[in-house]
Design an enzyme around this catalytic site. Structure first.
Site, PDB file in Angstrom:
ATOM      1  N   ASN A  32       0.811  -1.230   0.000  1.00  0.00           N
ATOM      2  CA  ASN A  32       0.000   0.000   0.000  1.00  0.00           C
ATOM      3  C   ASN A  32       0.840   1.275   0.000  1.00  0.00           C
ATOM      4  O   ASN A  32       0.384   2.319  -0.434  1.00  0.00           O
ATOM      5  CB  ASN A  32      -0.998   0.006   1.165  1.00  0.00           C
ATOM      6  CG  ASN A  32      -0.334  -0.058   2.511  1.00  0.00           C
ATOM      7  OD1 ASN A  32       0.798  -0.540   2.641  1.00  0.00           O
ATOM      8  ND2 ASN A  32      -1.003   0.416   3.531  1.00  0.00           N
ATOM      9  N   GLU A  83       5.492  -4.133  12.072  1.00  0.00           N
ATOM     10  CA  GLU A  83       4.470  -3.090  11.946  1.00  0.00           C
ATOM     11  C   GLU A  83       3.244  -3.758  11.367  1.00  0.00           C
ATOM     12  O   GLU A  83       3.229  -4.129  10.194  1.00  0.00           O
ATOM     13  CB  GLU A  83       4.942  -1.983  10.995  1.00  0.00           C
ATOM     14  CG  GLU A  83       6.114  -1.182  11.475  1.00  0.00           C
ATOM     15  CD  GLU A  83       5.820  -0.385  12.717  1.00  0.00           C
ATOM     16  OE1 GLU A  83       4.634  -0.223  13.063  1.00  0.00           O
ATOM     17  OE2 GLU A  83       6.781   0.061  13.357  1.00  0.00           O
ATOM     18  N   GLU A  85       9.655   2.461  13.743  1.00  0.00           N
ATOM     19  CA  GLU A  85      10.385   2.902  12.552  1.00  0.00           C
ATOM     20  C   GLU A  85      10.317   4.415  12.491  1.00  0.00           C
ATOM     21  O   GLU A  85       9.717   5.061  13.352  1.00  0.00           O
ATOM     22  CB  GLU A  85       9.754   2.279  11.316  1.00  0.00           C
ATOM     23  CG  GLU A  85       9.843   0.774  11.382  1.00  0.00           C
ATOM     24  CD  GLU A  85       9.403   0.098  10.124  1.00  0.00           C
ATOM     25  OE1 GLU A  85       8.550   0.645   9.414  1.00  0.00           O
ATOM     26  OE2 GLU A  85       9.924  -0.994   9.858  1.00  0.00           O
TER      27      GLU A  85
HETATM   28  C1  UN1 Z   1       0.908   2.307   6.278  1.00  0.00           C
HETATM   29  O1  UN1 Z   1      -0.302   2.395   6.137  1.00  0.00           O
HETATM   30  O2  UN1 Z   1       1.475   1.189   6.180  1.00  0.00           O
HETATM   31  O3  UN1 Z   1       0.712   8.015   8.143  1.00  0.00           O
HETATM   32  C2  UN1 Z   1       1.792   3.452   6.515  1.00  0.00           C
HETATM   33  C3  UN1 Z   1       0.400   7.524   7.080  1.00  0.00           C
HETATM   34  C4  UN1 Z   1       1.466   7.240   6.042  1.00  0.00           C
HETATM   35  C5  UN1 Z   1       2.100   5.915   6.299  1.00  0.00           C
HETATM   36  C6  UN1 Z   1       1.121   4.774   6.383  1.00  0.00           C
HETATM   37  N1  UN1 Z   1       2.451   8.296   6.056  1.00  0.00           N
HETATM   38  O4  UN1 Z   1      -0.746   7.209   6.836  1.00  0.00           O
END
Ligand code: UN1
Length: 495
Positions: free
Chosen positions: A150, A247, A461
């Site tokens: 994504n 994550e 992260e």
């Molecule tokens: C994710 O959905 O795996 O804060 C990360 C956010 C993005 C990163 C999402 N900058 O929604």
């Protein structure tokens, strides 16, 4: 197009010569390419290359490693538009969001590059005279990176750039749903001058992923994806005593109190819930509304949802792109069915879009359920699609309690003008991230990113904290007294 693995600086097919196809989710007639369906043999080859390259790479000074990562950032700047278009074509999100994805990788590259000149350790006084205590950050070794589709460039970059600056070598198994973006990033790293073997890409499915996790030379796994897969990785890493950073999923609540700036909150909910078609781990998937404003707010929200432009993300004005694949589309449909059976009230959406421009893609109408209770599966389980669950509450305390009734703990949000309420929410919401007067999405590259409960396993992260994942501490004692000094025993050093 034929996509290949990138191993030891060379582009190659898998040894087994098996392939998978990747198609545009907005129009499946558009074939992006075939990519290697790799096996344990390909992983072994890539890990061997990474192991060999580590001997040299770990000795390259960190500021020099940082310069190469900075170069990768420069190349991302140059190729931003091309990469964004390739990304939208491959995974569907609107072009403006794909540009943001590349920008997030650029920000990460520059931050990580500059960290090459810090990577601070500590020095502290020794308890003994004529002795010095130091600590250094050392690389971990060969690291395995496994990522979702994504954020096909941004999220891998959160791991890859810091890991490289720290002196690790890598084998990356990207998602089967974004292999082309992975190869574009590999091209950029190669052009930036990252030496052969330091960075490798092996495509494939769970078979390749599992081989990577199990490979004895791989010292660390950094993973972004579902909680089910993350738990499996964690159990293997536990058994094999590997470092592992996870994550995983989210079910992110957004609370709106009666005193909130409601127009702002409306924009926030639309962006948080339906941006990236709800396919973010940080997506706003639970809306917790105070009863005093619930009816009016929901009416306005539904009106706006009807006007959202769903379509091919490459087209101007499209706000909501396709779902990533047929399997995921079916999953979303099944959750809508579950929501109905559980007694939630469907306010808008709830169906596939199949006519006209939607005929060849995986499209789903933005969907809102209300009267959702915390026992319902649509409240508890991550759907990863454009489905928002609404729960109405009577107080801030109840809102926070409802928000916390979740196995997950990634992102959270509160809209209010009341500073006391805001700080209570910051203190009490069980999540790695809390936004005030902004939706649950929008993490910045230089801040810690991650969650608690079923979302993570204690790592973050982003920002400075990712460097804790990709380094091991080396503690050093230098005794220049010229005699044997026994710590904890030769304590009489004052007189
Ligand atoms: C994710 O959905 O795996 O804060 C990360 C956010 C993005 C990163 C999402 N900058 O929604």
């Amino acid at each position: 197009m034929e996509g290949l693995n990138y191993i030891n600086g060379q582009w190659r097919p898998s040894r087994s010569n098996r392939w998978f196809e990747k198609r545009n989710p907005a129009d499946t007639r558009d074939l992006i390419g075939r990519f290697p369906l790799s096996s344990a043999d390909d992983i072994a080859e890539a890990v061997a290359a990474a192991r060999q390259a580590y001997n040299h790479w770990r000795l390259v000074p960190a500021p020099r490693r940082g310069e190469l990562v900075r170069k990768a950032g420069d190349l991302l700047v140059q190729r931003k538009e091309e990469l964004a278009r390739a990304m939208t074509r491959e995974m569907g999100k609107p072009l403006v969001e794909s540009r943001g994805d590349v920008q997030e990788a650029i920000d990460t590259a520059y931050y990580a590059a500059s960290e090459g000149r810090r990577l601070f350790g500590y020095n502290t006084p020794s308890e003994l005279p004529n002795k010095v205590n130091l600590s250094f950050r050392m690389p971990v070794g060969v690291c395995g990176i496994i990522t979702a589709w994504n954020f096909p460039i941004a999220v891998p970059s959160w791991k890859i750039f810091p890991a490289l600056v720290c002196g690790n070598t890598l084998v990356w198994k990207p998602s089967e749903d974004s292999p082309h973006c992975a190869n574009l990033l590999a091209e950029i790293l190669a052009e930036a001058g990252i030496p052969p073997g330091v960075f490798n890409v092996v495509h494939g499915d769970a078979e390749a992923g599992e081989a990577l996790v199990r490979h004895p030379e791989v010292r660390l796994i950094a993973f972004t994806g579902s909680t089910a897969v993350g738990r499996r990785i964690a159990s293997i890493c536990g058994e094999l005593n590997k470092k592992c950073s996870l994550e995983m999923g989210g079910k992110n609540p957004l609370i709106i109190l009666p005193d909130a700036p409601l127009d702002l909150a409306l924009e926030g909910v639309l962006w948080g819930a339906f941006g990236t078609t709800g396919q973010r781990c940080t997506a706003t998937s639970r809306l917790i509304l105070h009863r005093d404003i619930a009816e009016v707010f929901l009416q306005q929200l539904c009106e706006r949802v009807h006007t959202l432009r769903v379509g091919n993300g490459l087209e101007e004005g499209v706000q909501v792109g396709p779902i990533i694949n047929e399997r995921q589309l079916q999953r979303i449909e099944s959750y809508v069915q579950i929501g109905r059976e559980e007694g939630a009230r469907l306010l808008v959406g709830g169906y596939r879009l199949t006519d006209g421009e939607y005929a060849h893609g995986f499209f789903f109408a933005p969907t809102i359920f209300t009267d959702v209770t915390s026992q319902m599966r649509i409240f508890r389980e991550e759907i990863f699609g454009p489905v928002l669950s609404v729960t109405v509450v009577d107080s801030l305390e109840e809102a926070i309690a409802v928000a916390n009734e979740s196995d997950y703990g990634l992102s959270s949000s509160i809209y209010t003008r009341d500073i006391t309420a805001a700080f209570r929410a910051i203190r009490d919401l069980e999540a790695g991230i809390t936004y005030v007067n902004a939706p649950t999405i929008g993490a910045e590259a230089h801040m810690p990113f991650g969650g608690i409960k079923a979302t993570g396993n204690g790592h973050r992260e982003g920002g400075w904290t990712v460097f804790d994942i990709f380094t091991e501490w080396k503690t050093v004692y230098i005794d220049y007294s010229g005699r044997l000094q026994r710590a904890q025993i030769d304590t009489d050093v004052v007189s």
